[in-house]
Write an enzyme that holds these catalytic residues in place. Structure first.
Site, PDB file in Angstrom:
ATOM      1  N   HIS A   1      27.241  -2.125  -2.530  1.00 39.23           N
ATOM      2  CA  HIS A   1      26.304  -1.612  -3.545  1.00 39.23           C
ATOM      3  C   HIS A   1      26.292  -0.082  -3.525  1.00 39.23           C
ATOM      4  O   HIS A   1      26.021   0.516  -2.488  1.00 39.23           O
ATOM      5  CB  HIS A   1      24.899  -2.158  -3.254  1.00 39.23           C
ATOM      6  CG  HIS A   1      23.881  -1.783  -4.292  1.00 39.23           C
ATOM      7  ND1 HIS A   1      22.757  -1.040  -3.994  1.00 39.23           N
ATOM      8  CD2 HIS A   1      23.828  -2.024  -5.624  1.00 39.23           C
ATOM      9  CE1 HIS A   1      22.043  -0.856  -5.101  1.00 39.23           C
ATOM     10  NE2 HIS A   1      22.670  -1.444  -6.104  1.00 39.23           N
TER      11      HIS A   1
ATOM     12  N   HIS B   1      22.136   0.733 -14.140  1.00 33.10           N
ATOM     13  CA  HIS B   1      22.571  -0.666 -14.203  1.00 33.10           C
ATOM     14  C   HIS B   1      22.818  -1.149 -15.626  1.00 33.10           C
ATOM     15  O   HIS B   1      23.412  -2.195 -15.828  1.00 33.10           O
ATOM     16  CB  HIS B   1      21.532  -1.567 -13.527  1.00 33.10           C
ATOM     17  CG  HIS B   1      21.391  -1.301 -12.059  1.00 33.10           C
ATOM     18  ND1 HIS B   1      20.454  -0.440 -11.542  1.00 33.10           N
ATOM     19  CD2 HIS B   1      22.103  -1.765 -10.994  1.00 33.10           C
ATOM     20  CE1 HIS B   1      20.571  -0.385 -10.230  1.00 33.10           C
ATOM     21  NE2 HIS B   1      21.561  -1.173  -9.861  1.00 33.10           N
TER      22      HIS B   1
ATOM     23  N   ARG C   1      -4.033   1.715  -4.685  1.00 34.65           N
ATOM     24  CA  ARG C   1      -5.159   1.584  -3.766  1.00 34.65           C
ATOM     25  C   ARG C   1      -6.359   1.136  -4.605  1.00 34.65           C
ATOM     26  O   ARG C   1      -6.982   1.958  -5.284  1.00 34.65           O
ATOM     27  CB  ARG C   1      -5.394   2.939  -3.101  1.00 34.65           C
ATOM     28  CG  ARG C   1      -6.518   3.141  -2.041  1.00 34.65           C
ATOM     29  CD  ARG C   1      -6.999   2.042  -1.417  1.00 34.65           C
ATOM     30  NE  ARG C   1      -7.967   2.120  -0.333  1.00 34.65           N
ATOM     31  CZ  ARG C   1      -8.703   1.056  -0.070  1.00 34.65           C
ATOM     32  NH1 ARG C   1      -8.601  -0.046  -0.781  1.00 34.65           N
ATOM     33  NH2 ARG C   1      -9.543   1.091   0.941  1.00 34.65           N
TER      34      ARG C   1
ATOM     35  N   CYS D   1      -3.494   8.750  -0.309  1.00 41.40           N
ATOM     36  CA  CYS D   1      -4.641   8.036   0.235  1.00 41.40           C
ATOM     37  C   CYS D   1      -5.005   8.652   1.585  1.00 41.40           C
ATOM     38  O   CYS D   1      -4.119   9.034   2.357  1.00 41.40           O
ATOM     39  CB  CYS D   1      -4.284   6.565   0.416  1.00 41.40           C
ATOM     40  SG  CYS D   1      -5.606   5.597   1.139  1.00 41.40           S
TER      41      CYS D   1
ATOM     42  N   TYR E   1     -14.258   7.511   4.310  1.00 47.95           N
ATOM     43  CA  TYR E   1     -13.469   8.695   3.951  1.00 47.95           C
ATOM     44  C   TYR E   1     -14.048   9.979   4.544  1.00 47.95           C
ATOM     45  O   TYR E   1     -14.274  10.966   3.850  1.00 47.95           O
ATOM     46  CB  TYR E   1     -13.321   8.796   2.420  1.00 47.95           C
ATOM     47  CG  TYR E   1     -12.552   7.634   1.835  1.00 47.95           C
ATOM     48  CD1 TYR E   1     -11.246   7.363   2.252  1.00 47.95           C
ATOM     49  CD2 TYR E   1     -13.114   6.792   0.887  1.00 47.95           C
ATOM     50  CE1 TYR E   1     -10.533   6.288   1.736  1.00 47.95           C
ATOM     51  CE2 TYR E   1     -12.405   5.717   0.363  1.00 47.95           C
ATOM     52  CZ  TYR E   1     -11.119   5.473   0.796  1.00 47.95           C
ATOM     53  OH  TYR E   1     -10.424   4.419   0.282  1.00 47.95           O
TER      54      TYR E   1
END
Lengths: 497, 497
Positions: free
Chosen positions: B70, B95, B169, B216, B352
């Site tokens: 490939h 492709h 998320r 994140c 957080y």
């Protein structure tokens, strides 16, 4: 506390007199006819081994027996050992009380010789001959040009660093400028107007005040030097200080000259009135975007802690760029211009830049790194000192923490075991505006010494409000100029048995 | 390269046919009457041991012999093993050429059963039943709510992350919003006016475009988990992606409602239209000062890489706060209000946030730490992968680097020996404005494998333009929620003999 202390001292002194023959004999001699000492003789008595002498005015004192009784701690009094007390008493007003003089009088051993009572003068052929007199507590890293830092135990004694103790980073001799004829030249843009501002013209702009910490890019360079040799002054942890600055905002002055924020690549270039023998002035620059942002609070400062700027700090006018490396806070400011690119000065383009540890003086390409502007998060321990002996039981650990770009320090972690376990220190200092935390936080931790421990590896690390942290070790951030040394600070101490 | 490759493939395939009995038999069978396979059967063929099958439309192929040939590398093709090729071919337009289909046709072994040719549906009693179909290459950390990251080898394949591969998320089920009835509520100040904006109202504001990286807070949490257990999704290095965002500037919309920058403590609070079974919506906030600063370029975004936002990324409108942690980029935005304090939402005040490694779930005081806004400097290695075998001679090392607050990455250092010596990587990526470097830099180093080395400890660390650096190790920044994991990234590889 001073009164209690005084009683203890008076009692102890009487006990001492019986034991301390030398001291007693000297006092005896002083009562008969004053013994005369030269400044050199006084200077040679600066340790417990040689005994500890100090002067006040024309009088000489042997304070060896008093050192351990000093309410401010022995280390503070030792800073004056072998020299005059005045520079220290001037900073700490607590000494201006009659009973302090009364205590001191008991230790008098004689008088200074008349020729040593006047301040010394330097030779006039020396380009540095006109440099100002400095505070004796400063640890001098280079006399000419003058570069010096306060000792750690004084550095964090005050949130605002007293002017005489503020670290001094000079690249050239200190110019002696006449405030009456001083002019600051602001180059205007096409279609604007150039300005030639006297000091009183500058006072016509709105007066703006900020508390800001300045740090030299080379602060803590000595730790990098221990990893591998670097080129630069051997700064310890004291190339950082905090003052209350007042002056005109640069954005107001630039606006008056007709400047607007147009080209984000442009820089505001500053030239000092200090110059080398070829006439090259110190120079540096900052991005126009920062200069024109009122929230960035860049100042053309003429006051430092309520006083006109001291000569060592740029009298009559310096730039203050809060949150940015000291090298851009150009002193003895002569000229301000807006240029399409950053300053072509050596200190902007060929110095004050960071490189990979793999770069050496053969491979360095100064154009490959940006000039340092905002500084990374930093902290250091100022008490205890490396190698000190601490009492078992409790230990007080003190230090400072600061970050560049107005980022507030939000936490300082302290370890007694080299970084395996951590405790959170208490933060002191003024409340600061979000995004404009220009000043440091002092911090303190009262910790229990683990029983049985014979030594402690004390470490500190700070976190700022972008949650950036200090790197663990020095070697991976080593760079050939020894700048940006902000790894965890470590001191190794012994525990008294 | 593709043509050369094609010749090699065709030659090799003929050689293979003689050896590969199974493959040959299947091709034979397909020529007679097509063999029918179920989706489950295809799925069970996803490794060299079971052979590697893929589908395209209704056709099934055994590509075992093609994997090593490939052109994009075996690892990329293996991402599709046991499933459809379409999601990958949709991303990589190379492709879409007839000779690619021609190569593939040689590997056909049969057809998919008719019932497996339609997309699967989820049960309707499931609150997540209406979640969108996702790209199969995503590594799923949690199915409900959906949380997934692209694999490292695809992550840095493109400077702009293709929408289907952008890390996802979600805290709650994905709402299914009708763009025609959608309204965004902007609460006005006293004396101002509240706004109820349709999507076309929002399009009336000047359209603003930026390239920005989102990360994140939990990116690289898995490394913290290895030090000591943390609570949170097991993100690897892929909870970060980059897109071109377009929308209205938040400052323009707030100004229209009559808001001005007055109180520097104030926050702009955002509420999503996603909600839990009790009706509580996702919420978060950012300082008003950032929201009102045109230079901060905070967007109410309705386009992602030139397309309407995908449902997983907040269709029809999300907040984009460049330089700030992903958690504040509220998706499916329903309401914006200016409040004297930050959002009272769980995700703002009880999550957080960063803490000292000494803080555990018994001692944590969430009020003692500020909510994460700007993120610290970050970098990671995406190639080679941990445990991989690399060829001796030369090794290519690739990765990403980014910093919060618009601070540009200025250098990435790479080490092959665990951090003892370093080399400087090449940086790719768009030129960015000073102070507004919202997007990552991809980096690459072509390094010589030291002769005789059997393994390499590859490490990377980045420096941003405030000269902040990543910490050396994970343990000293460990925190109970496993956020802000930005220590040096390390991969250990073996060298082929």
């Amino acid at each position: 506390m001073l009164l209690l202390h005084r009683a203890v001292v008076l009692g102890l002194r009487q006990a001492c007199r019986l034991k301390c023959t030398h001291s007693r004999l000297c006092i005896q001699a002083a009562q008969d006819s004053p013994h005369i000492y030269t400044k050199e003789e006084v200077k040679s008595h600066s340790s417990p081994e040689t005994r500890i002498w100090v002067t006040l005015g024309s009088e000489v004192f042997d304070v060896t027996e008093f050192v351990d009784l000093h309410p401010g701690g022995p280390s503070k009094l030792m800073l004056a050992a072998g020299g005059p007390l005045e520079p220290f008493w001037a900073l700490y007003a607590v000494h201006n009380q009659s009973h302090v003089r009364e205590i001191l009088a008991q230790y008098k051993i004689g008088e200074l010789s008349p020729e040593d009572q006047a301040p010394s003068t330097l030779k006039s052929s020396d380009p540095f001959a006109d440099d100002p007199i400095r505070h004796p507590a400063l640890k001098v890293n280079s006399q000419r040009p003058f570069n010096a830092e306060p000792p750690p135990e004084l550095l964090t004694e005050n949130y605002i660093t007293p002017n005489p103790l503020f670290f001094t980073r000079n690249h050239l001799p200190v110019p002696n400028l006449d405030p009456d004829t001083y002019r600051l030249h602001i180059i205007g843009p096409p279609g604007g107007q150039s300005l030639s501002l006297s000091l009183s013209d500058l006072h016509q702009f709105p007066k703006h005040e900020i508390t800001a910490t300045l740090q030299c890019a080379g602060n803590r360079r000595s730790e990098m030097n221990q990893v591998k040799e670097v080129r630069g002054l051997e700064w310890s942890t004291g190339a950082i200080s905090t003052a209350r600055w007042a002056g005109a905002r640069l954005c107001d002055v630039l606006a008056k000259a007709g400047h607007q924020l147009r080209d984000t690549e442009a820089h505001v270039c500053f030239e000092g009135l200090d110059s080398d023998p070829t006439g090259t002035a110190y120079g540096a620059s900052i991005p126009l975007a920062r200069a024109m942002d009122p929230e960035a609070e860049v100042l053309l400062a003429y006051e430092m802690n309520g006083q006109p700027l001291p000569r060592d700090h740029g009298f009559p006018v310096r730039v203050v760029v809060p949150g940015v490396v000291g090298a851009r806070h150009v002193k003895w400011l002569g000229k301000v211009s807006v240029e399409p690119e950053e300053s072509y000065s050596h200190w902007q383009r060929r110095d004050y830049k960071g490189f990979s540890p793999s770069v050496d003086w053969d491979s360095v390409d100064f154009d490959s790194a940006p000039s340092i502007q905002e500084l990374p998060v930093q902290s250091a321990i100022t008490e205890p000192k490396d190698g000190e002996i601490v009492e078992s039981g409790e230990v007080t650990i003190k230090g400072y923490a600061w970050s560049g770009g107005g980022r507030a320090v939000i936490r300082v972690d302290v370890s007694l075991d080299g970084g395996l376990t951590w405790q959170v220190a208490e933060l002191d200092g003024e409340k600061q505006c979000p995004q404009k935390a220009w000043a440091w936080r002092l911090w303190r931790l009262q910790a229990t010494v683990p029983p049985g421990k014979k030594e402690l590896n004390i470490v500190c690390k700070a976190v700022d409000d972008s949650y950036n942290v200090q790197p663990d070790t020095v070697a991976p951030i080593w760079n050939l100029r020894g700048v940006l040394s902000n790894a965890w600070h470590r001191v190794h101490v012994h525990v008294a048995p």
